[in-house]
Write a protein that holds these residues in place. Structure first.
Motif, mmCIF file in Angstrom:
data_model
loop_
_atom_site.group_PDB
_atom_site.id
_atom_site.type_symbol
_atom_site.label_atom_id
_atom_site.label_comp_id
_atom_site.label_asym_id
_atom_site.label_seq_id
_atom_site.Cartn_x
_atom_site.Cartn_y
_atom_site.Cartn_z
ATOM 1 N N VAL A 159 -5.309 -6.187 -9.109
ATOM 2 C CA VAL A 159 -4.230 -7.112 -9.469
ATOM 3 C C VAL A 159 -4.147 -8.302 -8.514
ATOM 4 O O VAL A 159 -3.207 -9.101 -8.581
ATOM 5 N N GLY A 160 -5.148 -8.437 -7.635
ATOM 6 C CA GLY A 160 -5.195 -9.595 -6.752
ATOM 7 C C GLY A 160 -4.319 -9.501 -5.531
ATOM 8 O O GLY A 160 -3.992 -10.524 -4.904
ATOM 9 N N LEU A 161 -3.959 -8.268 -5.126
ATOM 10 C CA LEU A 161 -3.109 -8.083 -3.948
ATOM 11 C C LEU A 161 -3.828 -7.360 -2.817
ATOM 12 O O LEU A 161 -3.186 -6.878 -1.876
ATOM 13 N N GLY A 162 -5.150 -7.299 -2.894
ATOM 14 C CA GLY A 162 -5.897 -6.589 -1.859
ATOM 15 C C GLY A 162 -5.631 -7.123 -0.467
ATOM 16 O O GLY A 162 -5.457 -6.349 0.491
ATOM 17 N N ASP A 163 -5.557 -8.437 -0.324
ATOM 18 C CA ASP A 163 -5.326 -9.036 0.996
ATOM 19 C C ASP A 163 -3.887 -8.880 1.463
ATOM 20 O O ASP A 163 -3.585 -9.109 2.640
ATOM 21 N N ALA A 164 -2.994 -8.504 0.547
ATOM 22 C CA ALA A 164 -1.580 -8.344 0.902
ATOM 23 C C ALA A 164 -1.174 -6.873 0.977
ATOM 24 O O ALA A 164 0.017 -6.567 1.032
ATOM 25 N N ALA A 165 -2.150 -5.979 1.016
ATOM 26 C CA ALA A 165 -1.864 -4.547 0.947
ATOM 27 C C ALA A 165 -0.926 -4.073 2.042
ATOM 28 O O ALA A 165 -0.091 -3.186 1.828
ATOM 29 N N ARG A 166 -1.044 -4.660 3.239
ATOM 30 C CA ARG A 166 -0.233 -4.191 4.372
ATOM 31 C C ARG A 166 0.943 -5.109 4.680
ATOM 32 O O ARG A 166 1.587 -4.984 5.723
ATOM 33 N N ARG A 167 1.233 -6.021 3.763
ATOM 34 C CA ARG A 167 2.431 -6.856 3.902
ATOM 35 C C ARG A 167 3.638 -6.141 3.313
ATOM 36 O O ARG A 167 3.524 -5.403 2.327
ATOM 37 N N GLU A 182 -6.367 8.097 -1.794
ATOM 38 C CA GLU A 182 -5.815 6.816 -1.376
ATOM 39 C C GLU A 182 -6.679 5.640 -1.821
ATOM 40 O O GLU A 182 -6.172 4.533 -2.030
ATOM 41 N N ARG A 183 -7.962 5.861 -1.998
ATOM 42 C CA ARG A 183 -8.830 4.752 -2.392
ATOM 43 C C ARG A 183 -8.395 4.147 -3.722
ATOM 44 O O ARG A 183 -8.606 2.960 -3.964
ATOM 45 N N ARG A 184 -7.740 4.979 -4.577
ATOM 46 C CA ARG A 184 -7.268 4.433 -5.849
ATOM 47 C C ARG A 184 -6.202 3.366 -5.623
ATOM 48 O O ARG A 184 -6.105 2.406 -6.374
ATOM 49 N N CYS A 185 -5.412 3.527 -4.569
ATOM 50 C CA CYS A 185 -4.386 2.522 -4.254
ATOM 51 C C CYS A 185 -5.047 1.193 -3.918
ATOM 52 O O CYS A 185 -4.620 0.134 -4.409
ATOM 53 N N HIS A 186 -6.081 1.251 -3.106
ATOM 54 C CA HIS A 186 -6.795 0.022 -2.730
ATOM 55 C C HIS A 186 -7.468 -0.602 -3.950
ATOM 56 O O HIS A 186 -7.475 -1.830 -4.106
ATOM 57 N N GLN A 214 1.202 -0.334 -9.873
ATOM 58 C CA GLN A 214 1.841 0.975 -9.914
ATOM 59 C C GLN A 214 1.687 1.617 -11.290
ATOM 60 O O GLN A 214 1.388 2.804 -11.399
ATOM 61 N N ALA A 215 1.888 0.824 -12.337
ATOM 62 C CA ALA A 215 1.795 1.359 -13.695
ATOM 63 C C ALA A 215 0.390 1.833 -14.024
ATOM 64 O O ALA A 215 0.213 2.815 -14.759
ATOM 65 N N MET A 216 -0.622 1.154 -13.495
ATOM 66 C CA MET A 216 -2.014 1.462 -13.854
ATOM 67 C C MET A 216 -2.680 2.451 -12.913
ATOM 68 O O MET A 216 -3.828 2.827 -13.131
ATOM 69 N N LEU A 217 -1.966 2.894 -11.887
ATOM 70 C CA LEU A 217 -2.599 3.714 -10.855
ATOM 71 C C LEU A 217 -3.221 4.987 -11.417
ATOM 72 O O LEU A 217 -4.306 5.395 -11.003
ATOM 73 N N GLY A 218 -2.547 5.635 -12.347
ATOM 74 C CA GLY A 218 -3.072 6.872 -12.923
ATOM 75 C C GLY A 218 -4.057 6.661 -14.051
ATOM 76 O O GLY A 218 -4.434 7.619 -14.728
ATOM 77 N N ASP A 219 -4.498 5.408 -14.272
ATOM 78 C CA ASP A 219 -5.400 5.051 -15.369
ATOM 79 C C ASP A 219 -4.884 5.633 -16.680
ATOM 80 O O ASP A 219 -5.600 6.347 -17.401
ATOM 81 N N PRO A 220 -3.621 5.333 -17.032
ATOM 82 C CA PRO A 220 -3.024 5.949 -18.220
ATOM 83 C C PRO A 220 -3.600 5.401 -19.521
ATOM 84 O O PRO A 220 -4.138 4.301 -19.570
ATOM 85 N N LEU A 264 0.827 -1.202 0.000
ATOM 86 C CA LEU A 264 0.000 0.000 0.000
ATOM 87 C C LEU A 264 0.860 1.250 0.000
ATOM 88 O O LEU A 264 0.608 2.195 -0.755
ATOM 89 N N ASP A 265 1.916 1.258 0.815
ATOM 90 C CA ASP A 265 2.796 2.424 0.859
ATOM 91 C C ASP A 265 3.494 2.647 -0.476
ATOM 92 O O ASP A 265 3.758 3.784 -0.869
ATOM 93 N N SER A 266 3.804 1.560 -1.198
ATOM 94 C CA SER A 266 4.495 1.711 -2.480
ATOM 95 C C SER A 266 3.606 2.375 -3.522
ATOM 96 O O SER A 266 4.110 2.902 -4.518
ATOM 97 N N LEU A 267 2.287 2.334 -3.315
ATOM 98 C CA LEU A 267 1.362 3.027 -4.208
ATOM 99 C C LEU A 267 0.993 4.412 -3.699
ATOM 100 O O LEU A 267 0.680 5.300 -4.498
ATOM 101 N N ARG A 268 1.050 4.605 -2.396
ATOM 102 C CA ARG A 268 0.621 5.896 -1.826
ATOM 103 C C ARG A 268 1.447 7.060 -2.364
ATOM 104 O O ARG A 268 0.912 8.123 -2.677
#
Length: 311
Positions: free
Chosen positions: A120-128, A110-114, A145-151, A96-100
């Motif tokens: 990408v199937g990492l919702g349960d691993a967000a805080r790992r 921040e909701r976009r990070c979640h 990370q690449a798709m966060l800005g909906d490019p 999560l921090d790597s996307l914040r």
């Protein structure tokens, strides 16, 4: 229709310490397509992608995104995203921090990070911590990370590496969905069978130079040699006859099976008949792998070396 290419290389050249890695590339990527970017290790694929992203400066020529250099876009992350390596986060930080921090730079909530971690199937691993992630999980994180800005455009360097078969199916579905939304993807990959029916167009690079561009169909029509797979009771005798007649093997014989290029099925049948061999099964197909081999005169692209930085 938008006439401006999503990506365009114009006489794009890059030299490192006197060595030419990218040599006068000219190609364009159509908007709303998935383009396969193929080449062996060291062919210049990763360097080309870095030039588009402004991570390296061209020695000559230009790498254009929607007709402009990346630094000419007000918010580049909303125009183009890239997953060029899965070494994309500090191992002591959480997913999560790597996307914040990216969201902060792009002015996103921040909701976009979640949302992207879930996507990408990492919702349960967000805080790992990402140092605990497997290779495939880091691949998924790089995609988030690449798709966060909906490019509008994505550059992906070997995105299928480290994914299991289910993960590859998931990625294919994801990329197909992006194309349906009008997004553009340039994807380097060595898994030619996995991308053959996914990509629309191809850009083939060999030793820093373009050796082929266009649709998959055009590339196959130009370079592909029919692959004939034969099951024979005496495969070793057949192989000898095939090689003597100018045929080639696509890999080694496997048990009683062998795949052959350079000879038509009827020619192989005649060789077997003349030697009294019984062919139990024969199939023909067209493969992107053999077309690539014919175009470059080299091997099918292999898995990148773990420490490869500029290829």
């Amino acid at each position: 229709m938008n006439a401006t290419p999503a990506l365009q290389a114009r006489a794009l050249t890059k030299r490192f310490a006197g060595r030419t890695v990218v040599d006068g590339l000219d190609f364009a990527v159509r908007p709303g397509t998935i383009t396969g970017f193929l080449g062996a290790n060291g062919a210049g694929k990763s360097t080309t992608m870095r030039l588009f992203m402004g991570l390296d400066r061209p020695t000559a020529g230009a790498a254009l995104i929607g007709g402009q250099r990346i630094d000419q876009w007000p918010v580049p992350g909303k125009k183009i995203g890239a997953a060029l390596s899965n070494r994309c986060a500090h191992p002591g930080r959480t997913a999560l921090d790597s996307l914040r921090w990216i969201a902060l730079l792009l002015g996103l909530p921040e909701r976009r990070c979640h949302e992207e971690l879930d996507r990408v199937g990492l919702g349960d691993a967000a805080r790992r911590r990402t140092g605990e992630f497997s290779f495939g999980m880091r691949q998924r994180l790089a995609l988030a990370q690449a798709m966060l800005g909906d490019p509008e455009i994505l550059l992906l360097d070997e995105p299928m590496n480290g994914l299991d078969p289910q993960g590859i199916d998931w990625l294919r579905e994801l990329l197909t969905g992006l194309r349906e939304r009008g997004r553009t993807v340039l994807m380097a990959s060595h898994l030619l069978r996995e991308i053959e029916d996914l990509v629309d167009d191809l850009v083939i690079i060999d030793q820093g130079r373009i050796v082929g561009t266009g649709s998959v169909r055009e590339f196959l029509d130009r370079f592909e040699r029919e692959t004939v797979t034969v099951r024979c009771e005496d495969v070793h005798t057949l192989v000898g006859a095939v090689l003597a007649a100018g045929g080639q093997l696509l890999g080694a014989a496997r048990g009683d099976r062998v795949s052959i290029v350079g000879l038509a099925a009827r020619e192989i049948g005649r060789l077997a008949r003349d030697r009294g061999l019984s062919i139990e099964e024969m199939t023909t197909e067209r493969r992107l792998e053999t077309a690539y081999h014919a175009a470059t005169g080299g091997e099918v692209p292999g898995r990148p070396a773990p420490e490869e930085v500029r290829s």
